[in-house]
Design an enzyme around this catalytic site. Structure first.
Site, mmCIF file in Angstrom:
data_model
loop_
_atom_site.group_PDB
_atom_site.id
_atom_site.type_symbol
_atom_site.label_atom_id
_atom_site.label_comp_id
_atom_site.label_asym_id
_atom_site.label_seq_id
_atom_site.Cartn_x
_atom_site.Cartn_y
_atom_site.Cartn_z
ATOM 1 N N LYS A 152 0.843 -1.182 0.000
ATOM 2 C CA LYS A 152 0.000 0.000 0.000
ATOM 3 C C LYS A 152 0.887 1.243 0.000
ATOM 4 O O LYS A 152 2.058 1.144 0.394
ATOM 5 C CB LYS A 152 -0.938 -0.006 1.204
ATOM 6 C CG LYS A 152 -0.253 0.286 2.546
ATOM 7 C CD LYS A 152 -1.277 0.433 3.638
ATOM 8 C CE LYS A 152 -0.615 0.810 4.952
ATOM 9 N NZ LYS A 152 -0.067 2.161 5.001
ATOM 10 N N GLU A 220 -1.833 4.732 17.473
ATOM 11 C CA GLU A 220 -0.444 4.525 17.855
ATOM 12 C C GLU A 220 -0.014 5.610 18.826
ATOM 13 O O GLU A 220 -0.515 6.744 18.766
ATOM 14 C CB GLU A 220 0.465 4.571 16.628
ATOM 15 C CG GLU A 220 0.248 3.465 15.627
ATOM 16 C CD GLU A 220 1.207 3.576 14.452
ATOM 17 O OE1 GLU A 220 1.993 2.643 14.259
ATOM 18 O OE2 GLU A 220 1.171 4.611 13.755
ATOM 19 N N HIS A 244 -6.477 -0.384 5.903
ATOM 20 C CA HIS A 244 -6.516 -1.194 7.121
ATOM 21 C C HIS A 244 -7.896 -1.203 7.786
ATOM 22 O O HIS A 244 -8.490 -2.259 8.017
ATOM 23 C CB HIS A 244 -5.503 -0.666 8.145
ATOM 24 C CG HIS A 244 -4.082 -0.798 7.721
ATOM 25 N ND1 HIS A 244 -3.634 -1.791 6.881
ATOM 26 C CD2 HIS A 244 -2.981 -0.074 8.036
ATOM 27 C CE1 HIS A 244 -2.336 -1.660 6.701
ATOM 28 N NE2 HIS A 244 -1.920 -0.621 7.378
#
Length: 505
Positions: A152, A220, A244
């Site tokens: 990707k 994250e 995702h």
């Protein structure tokens, strides 16, 4: 597994040393590779075979767990590695590459089976296939296999994705193309399918009649690290949501496939993408929140804001956080909101899916709130991979007071054979010709069809706000508005509460 040569374009880059070589080492150590295989690194760096092996030898201890490394396996693995220095952007170099492959074929007794991995900048994604075609390195004959793995992002928007698909489909057959998303290689992601379709107790409840809403979170506690040049031209929606997160939505929402094979599975994924209810301009403005992290003090240290990061425009409008509310317009999910979010510099690193079941129609006991449910399921993808079931139980004592409790299962309790990294799983699948967990061209385009209007509106309407949020928090406060007053995001740890730090950028 047949003998083959794995050709890694971009072999001196970050992805190769951090993910690909450690994963291939793991496959080798655990006897998952044919004895007749070779790894040919391709790149502009002037390595020889020996100097490239020496480089990889210094990198493996940095990215392979110490208990997996041993001298014998490392020495043997390195002997399978070679390097070919060339500019992959120059078509004239590919005849030399072909000759190098033919020499390696004879050396390892390989009948011309090649697996190409594009660990390169996206600007080369449309170039390398055409250059391979120019010297017939794409064609198969006499039982050969020629496959290509593409990282990707597969396209920057809908039109570029369509152009890439046109190029790839003119050079390779669809069954030769493997568009990789490492999220689908995670054991817990695959276990979503097992949870749903191997158990008769969940699937009858998996619909609009019993599920109130669904959350999908992948955040994250890091910034962009050394990816400033790439990230500032991409942003969170392209980097995480369009691939995702929407794939996690698809696994959660898809219908049971008739058979568990590549075609049946991927057909159901595409149906979910096609059923995503398009957002109007007004809905994009109210149901999609974007943010960018700002400088803050957290964990007794100063954290730079996004605009202070290396290789970032000091006036950048690139989003590092996205939260949105979407609906799947089909019989199973009609009216059920899916809330998805991703962000950099969050308080923790976590990826999870939370299924919120509807509350009971009547509250009988103390401790039961009328509009909220005690029942939910948390599918943890990382960390502590597993499943948590939450339900109400009576608190010991004379009163009928109900308290929410958890039943927690982690996948490490299952044991079984070692599985390695997500990349190891997907690399092995590709070498075996198993394409179930790779994205098909129609899924790529269907996903872009949904997200392209959001990106287009952001680009053309400068009045749409970009909210600042302090690094180390759960994103802009405005993201709470899309889940409504009766619901709230499921956060594993507490927010910072100083609202003065939040602003519009």
């Amino acid at each position: 597994m047949n003998s083959q040569i794995i050709v890694i374009f971009g072999a001196s880059g970050d992805l190769t040393k951090r993910k690909l070589m450690p994963s291939l080492y793991w496959l080798y150590k655990h006897n998952r590779l044919n004895a007749s295989f070779a790894l040919l690194g391709v790149g502009r760096t002037s390595y020889t075979d020996d100097s490239y092996r020496a480089f990889i030898e210094t990198q493996l201890p940095l990215f392979v767990p110490a208990d997996e490394l041993d001298t014998v396996s490392t020495t043997e693995f390195l002997q399978h590695i070679y390097f070919h220095s060339m500019d992959p952007d120059n078509v004239e170099n590919y005849s030399d590459l072909k000759q190098r492959l033919e020499v390696l074929d004879k050396q390892i007794d390989n009948p011309g089976n090649y697996l190409y991995y594009l660990a390169t900048p996206p600007s080369l994604y449309g170039v390398i296939p055409l250059h391979l075609q120019s010297v017939n390195l794409n064609t198969e004959s006499h039982g050969q296999t020629r496959r290509i793995i593409v990282e990707k992002p597969f396209g920057y928007h809908l039109s570029s994705a369509q152009e890439l698909n046109r190029i790839y489909n003119s050079v390779f057959r669809e069954d030769q193309i493997y568009r990789i998303d490492h999220f689908l290689g995670k054991e817990t992601v695959q276990n979503i399918l097992a949870l749903r379709f191997a158990n008769g107790i969940f699937e009858p409840l998996w619909n609009r009649n019993y599920i109130d809403h669904v959350e999908v979170t992948a955040v994250e506690n890091l910034g962009i690290e050394e990816r400033g040049g790439f990230y500032d031209g991409s942003g969170a929606l392209r980097d995480m949501v369009q691939n995702h997160l929407i794939q996690l939505v698809a696994l959660t929402a898809m219908e049971p496939p008739a058979l568990f094979n590549a075609d049946s599975f991927r057909n159901e994924v595409v149906k979910v993408y096609q059923a995503l209810k398009p957002l109007t301009t007004a809905q994009i403005k109210s149901q999609v929140i974007r943010g960018q992290y700002t400088m803050s003090h957290a964990e007794n240290r100063l954290i730079n804001g996004y605009r202070e990061e290396k290789n970032i425009n000091p006036h950048s409008r690139t989003e590092t956080f996205v939260a949105l509310k979407l609906f799947i317009d089909n019989w199973r999910w009609g009216g059920v909101p899916f809330y998805i979010r991703t962000g950099k510099q969050m308080p923790t690193k976590v990826s999870e899916i939370v299924i919120h079941f509807k509350p009971t129609p009547h509250s009988l006991f103390q401790g039961m709130a009328g509009n909220s449910s005690l029942n939910s399921m948390i599918i943890r993808i990382q960390p502590n991979e597993g499943i948590v079931m939450k339900f109400g139980m009576k608190v010991p004592g004379s009163n009928f007071e109900i308290k929410q409790v958890s039943m927690d299962f982690t996948y490490d309790r299952l044991g079984g054979s070692p599985v390695g990294d997500a990349y190891a799983k997907l690399l092995e699948d590709c070498m075996m010709g198993e394409s179930t967990l790779f994205t098909r061209s129609d899924a790529v385009e269907a996903s872009w069809c949904y997200f392209d209007p959001i990106l287009s509106l952001w680009e053309n309407d400068k009045s749409i706000p970009l909210y600042g949020y302090p690094a180390g928090t759960w994103g802009p406060l405005e993201a709470d508005s899309i889940v409504g007053q009766e619901n709230s995001w499921t956060n594993p740890c507490k927010n910072l509460t100083n609202t003065d730090l939040y602003c519009e950028l």
